[in-house]
Design a protein around this motif. Sequence first.
Motif, PDB file in Angstrom:
ATOM      1  N   GLY A  44      -5.936  -3.997 -15.488  1.00 19.27           N
ATOM      2  CA  GLY A  44      -4.841  -3.133 -15.448  1.00 19.27           C
ATOM      3  C   GLY A  44      -3.522  -3.834 -15.058  1.00 19.27           C
ATOM      4  N   MET A  45      -1.894  -2.926 -15.479  1.00 21.33           N
ATOM      5  CA  MET A  45      -1.084  -3.083 -14.945  1.00 21.33           C
ATOM      6  C   MET A  45      -0.411  -2.149 -14.016  1.00 21.33           C
ATOM      7  SD  MET A  45       2.364  -2.864 -17.383  1.00 21.33           S
ATOM      8  CE  MET A  45       2.684  -1.247 -18.149  1.00 21.33           C
ATOM      9  N   TRP A  46       0.283  -2.152 -13.137  1.00 21.36           N
ATOM     10  CA  TRP A  46       0.900  -1.309 -11.949  1.00 21.36           C
ATOM     11  C   TRP A  46       2.079  -1.479 -12.277  1.00 21.36           C
ATOM     12  CZ3 TRP A  46      -3.368  -4.637 -11.920  1.00 21.36           C
ATOM     13  CH2 TRP A  46      -4.614  -4.335 -11.234  1.00 21.36           C
ATOM     14  N   THR A  47       2.905  -0.871 -12.352  1.00 21.09           N
ATOM     15  CA  THR A  47       4.486  -1.140 -12.154  1.00 21.09           C
ATOM     16  C   THR A  47       4.816  -0.905 -10.607  1.00 21.09           C
ATOM     17  OG1 THR A  47       5.222   1.199 -12.112  1.00 21.09           O
ATOM     18  CG2 THR A  47       4.587   0.936 -14.361  1.00 21.09           C
ATOM     19  N   GLY A  48       6.320  -1.526 -10.768  1.00 20.69           N
ATOM     20  CA  GLY A  48       6.945  -2.306  -9.459  1.00 20.69           C
ATOM     21  C   GLY A  48       6.779  -0.720  -8.753  1.00 20.69           C
ATOM     22  N   GLU A  49       7.507   0.287  -9.231  1.00 24.60           N
ATOM     23  CA  GLU A  49       7.595   2.122  -8.273  1.00 24.60           C
ATOM     24  C   GLU A  49       6.389   1.575  -7.689  1.00 24.60           C
ATOM     25  OE1 GLU A  49       8.198   6.842  -9.206  1.00 24.60           O
ATOM     26  OE2 GLU A  49       8.593   5.052 -11.011  1.00 24.60           O
ATOM     27  N   GLU A  50       5.103   1.425  -8.471  1.00 20.93           N
ATOM     28  CA  GLU A  50       3.772   2.104  -8.045  1.00 20.93           C
ATOM     29  C   GLU A  50       3.844   1.035  -7.251  1.00 20.93           C
ATOM     30  OE1 GLU A  50       1.729   3.703 -12.001  1.00 20.93           O
ATOM     31  OE2 GLU A  50       1.776   1.490 -12.021  1.00 20.93           O
ATOM     32  N   LEU A  51       3.912   0.113  -6.915  1.00 21.86           N
ATOM     33  CA  LEU A  51       2.910  -0.431  -5.690  1.00 21.86           C
ATOM     34  C   LEU A  51       4.382  -0.203  -4.767  1.00 21.86           C
ATOM     35  CD1 LEU A  51       3.150  -3.644  -7.828  1.00 21.86           C
ATOM     36  CD2 LEU A  51       1.128  -2.702  -6.817  1.00 21.86           C
ATOM     37  N   ARG A  52       5.634  -0.486  -5.038  1.00 22.81           N
ATOM     38  CA  ARG A  52       6.530   0.067  -3.985  1.00 22.81           C
ATOM     39  C   ARG A  52       5.594   1.365  -2.958  1.00 22.81           C
ATOM     40  NH1 ARG A  52      10.122  -2.090  -7.023  1.00 22.81           N
ATOM     41  NH2 ARG A  52      10.643  -0.055  -8.510  1.00 22.81           N
ATOM     42  N   SER A  62       6.841  -5.535   4.146  1.00 26.38           N
ATOM     43  CA  SER A  62       6.911  -6.608   3.284  1.00 26.38           C
ATOM     44  C   SER A  62       8.331  -6.564   3.201  1.00 26.38           C
ATOM     45  CB  SER A  62       6.122  -5.771   1.589  1.00 26.38           C
ATOM     46  OG  SER A  62       6.152  -7.642   1.236  1.00 26.38           O
ATOM     47  N   LYS A  63       8.107  -8.310   3.730  1.00 23.75           N
ATOM     48  CA  LYS A  63       9.516  -9.251   3.976  1.00 23.75           C
ATOM     49  C   LYS A  63       9.308 -10.003   2.202  1.00 23.75           C
ATOM     50  CE  LYS A  63       7.867 -11.147   8.298  1.00 23.75           C
ATOM     51  NZ  LYS A  63       7.066 -12.685   9.099  1.00 23.75           N
ATOM     52  N   MET A  64       8.570  -9.116   1.022  1.00 23.02           N
ATOM     53  CA  MET A  64       8.896  -9.869   0.116  1.00 23.02           C
ATOM     54  C   MET A  64       9.648  -9.137  -1.053  1.00 23.02           C
ATOM     55  SD  MET A  64       6.789 -12.866  -0.695  1.00 23.02           S
ATOM     56  CE  MET A  64       7.173 -12.595   1.670  1.00 23.02           C
ATOM     57  N   PRO A  65      11.016  -9.700  -1.298  1.00 23.94           N
ATOM     58  CA  PRO A  65      11.557  -9.256  -2.395  1.00 23.94           C
ATOM     59  C   PRO A  65      11.302  -8.016  -3.140  1.00 23.94           C
ATOM     60  CG  PRO A  65      12.097 -11.228  -2.950  1.00 23.94           C
ATOM     61  CD  PRO A  65      10.799 -10.844  -2.259  1.00 23.94           C
ATOM     62  N   ILE A  66      10.317  -7.492  -3.008  1.00 20.78           N
ATOM     63  CA  ILE A  66       9.573  -6.161  -3.785  1.00 20.78           C
ATOM     64  C   ILE A  66      10.383  -5.194  -4.669  1.00 20.78           C
ATOM     65  CG2 ILE A  66       7.469  -5.929  -2.280  1.00 20.78           C
ATOM     66  CD1 ILE A  66       8.291  -2.846  -1.684  1.00 20.78           C
ATOM     67  N   GLN A  67      11.716  -4.548  -3.937  1.00 21.20           N
ATOM     68  CA  GLN A  67      13.176  -3.674  -4.672  1.00 21.20           C
ATOM     69  C   GLN A  67      12.983  -4.275  -6.198  1.00 21.20           C
ATOM     70  OE1 GLN A  67      13.325  -5.555  -3.017  1.00 21.20           O
ATOM     71  NE2 GLN A  67      15.226  -7.077  -2.445  1.00 21.20           N
ATOM     72  N   PHE A  68      12.891  -6.165  -6.517  1.00 21.29           N
ATOM     73  CA  PHE A  68      12.929  -6.455  -7.734  1.00 21.29           C
ATOM     74  C   PHE A  68      11.238  -6.541  -9.372  1.00 21.29           C
ATOM     75  CE2 PHE A  68      15.402  -8.564  -4.987  1.00 21.29           C
ATOM     76  CZ  PHE A  68      16.858  -8.344  -5.155  1.00 21.29           C
ATOM     77  N   LEU A  69      10.209  -6.214  -7.934  1.00 20.49           N
ATOM     78  CA  LEU A  69       8.994  -6.362  -8.736  1.00 20.49           C
ATOM     79  C   LEU A  69       9.292  -5.013 -10.181  1.00 20.49           C
ATOM     80  CD1 LEU A  69       6.890  -7.547  -8.766  1.00 20.49           C
ATOM     81  CD2 LEU A  69       5.900  -5.761  -7.566  1.00 20.49           C
ATOM     82  N   GLU A  70       8.855  -5.427 -11.511  1.00 19.37           N
ATOM     83  CA  GLU A  70       8.868  -5.133 -12.497  1.00 19.37           C
ATOM     84  C   GLU A  70       7.930  -4.368 -12.871  1.00 19.37           C
ATOM     85  OE1 GLU A  70      10.352  -5.678 -15.957  1.00 19.37           O
ATOM     86  OE2 GLU A  70      12.520  -6.085 -15.926  1.00 19.37           O
ATOM     87  N   TYR A  71       6.630  -5.347 -12.522  1.00 19.75           N
ATOM     88  CA  TYR A  71       5.310  -4.195 -12.714  1.00 19.75           C
ATOM     89  C   TYR A  71       3.993  -6.146 -12.686  1.00 19.75           C
ATOM     90  CZ  TYR A  71       4.927  -6.583 -18.039  1.00 19.75           C
ATOM     91  OH  TYR A  71       4.947  -7.945 -18.984  1.00 19.75           O
ATOM     92  N   ILE A  72       3.137  -5.495 -11.867  1.00 19.69           N
ATOM     93  CA  ILE A  72       1.283  -6.941 -11.932  1.00 19.69           C
ATOM     94  C   ILE A  72       0.573  -6.483 -13.148  1.00 19.69           C
ATOM     95  CG2 ILE A  72      -0.066  -7.614 -10.570  1.00 19.69           C
ATOM     96  CD1 ILE A  72       2.353  -7.719  -8.736  1.00 19.69           C
ATOM     97  N   GLU A  73      -0.128  -7.526 -13.882  1.00 17.05           N
ATOM     98  CA  GLU A  73      -0.637  -7.159 -14.498  1.00 17.05           C
ATOM     99  C   GLU A  73      -1.703  -8.060 -14.497  1.00 17.05           C
ATOM    100  OE1 GLU A  73      -1.177  -5.233 -19.305  1.00 17.05           O
ATOM    101  OE2 GLU A  73       0.373  -7.293 -18.752  1.00 17.05           O
ATOM    102  N   ARG A  74      -3.068  -7.485 -14.761  1.00 13.36           N
ATOM    103  CA  ARG A  74      -4.189  -8.074 -14.401  1.00 13.36           C
ATOM    104  C   ARG A  74      -5.046  -7.778 -16.008  1.00 13.36           C
ATOM    105  NH1 ARG A  74      -9.612  -8.840 -12.032  1.00 13.36           N
ATOM    106  NH2 ARG A  74      -9.694 -11.034 -11.286  1.00 13.36           N
TER     107      ARG A  74
END
Length: 253
Positions: A44-52, A62-74
């Motif tokens: 599926g696809m998970w938006t940055g907002e959903e992940l945050r 998280s130490k990662m710059p999650i504010q820049f994440l648009e989406y992750i898709e598998r």
Amino acid sequence: MILILMLLLALPLTASEAVPDSSPEVRDPLFEIIFDFADGDSIGMWTGEELRERIVVTGRESKMPIQFLEYIERLKLHPSDAPVREGYKSYRQWRIVITGKLNMPLPYSILGYHPGTMHMSKELVLTEWHLGSPNLYIPNEEGTYKIRCEDLTVFRIDEGFVALDVDSWVDRLLGKLLDDTWSTGFMLGRAEGQRVVIAQGYSRSMRPIFGEFNPKTDKVLTHGRSLARGLSTYVRKWSNPDEVENVVWGVKF
């Protein structure tokens, strides 16, 4: 954003103190979520907002710059599109998209100093390889010993880039302990019952680089552990691009 951790594995840090058994197996909540996607074979696809939002629920940062994440898709690949290497076929592909090309200090530091700049393309495409649970024979100073592995999974960067440009004075000071690093992929799995993360990459001189990350302590481990070196050697054939020389360091930031 899990790819960011691969750059950190070149840092000459020491292992952290023991963590209580009640602590999560993966401390960084973003890494925990992504590992769960892979372990559970989620498509599926998970938006940055959903992940945050998921990260907020964990109560951990998280130490990662999650504010820049648009989406992750598998994605699930059709068998006719599945690449083959060394007798294994890949049926899963990842796509990680951020808001734009990223140039930022490393999120982890050495003695309070961030020793370089991380460069990451707007989009990353990764091939996922499942290598099963082999028993490997690892060389060490005393000869060779057998390790029991479980669920080894390799992620190869096929499109996009993640690279570390070390500050020049740090590079001169530490030499090979901390090189500019172009990441080619990483591995998740278990060895001797413990979760292990191994990163792969190359220096500017095309010297193979590997590193080990302890997800339970959220720390980069000191280089040189024979187990990590053996795992790196074994999985590099799947983490390397098809044409390493034509891909590595072929992009200007």
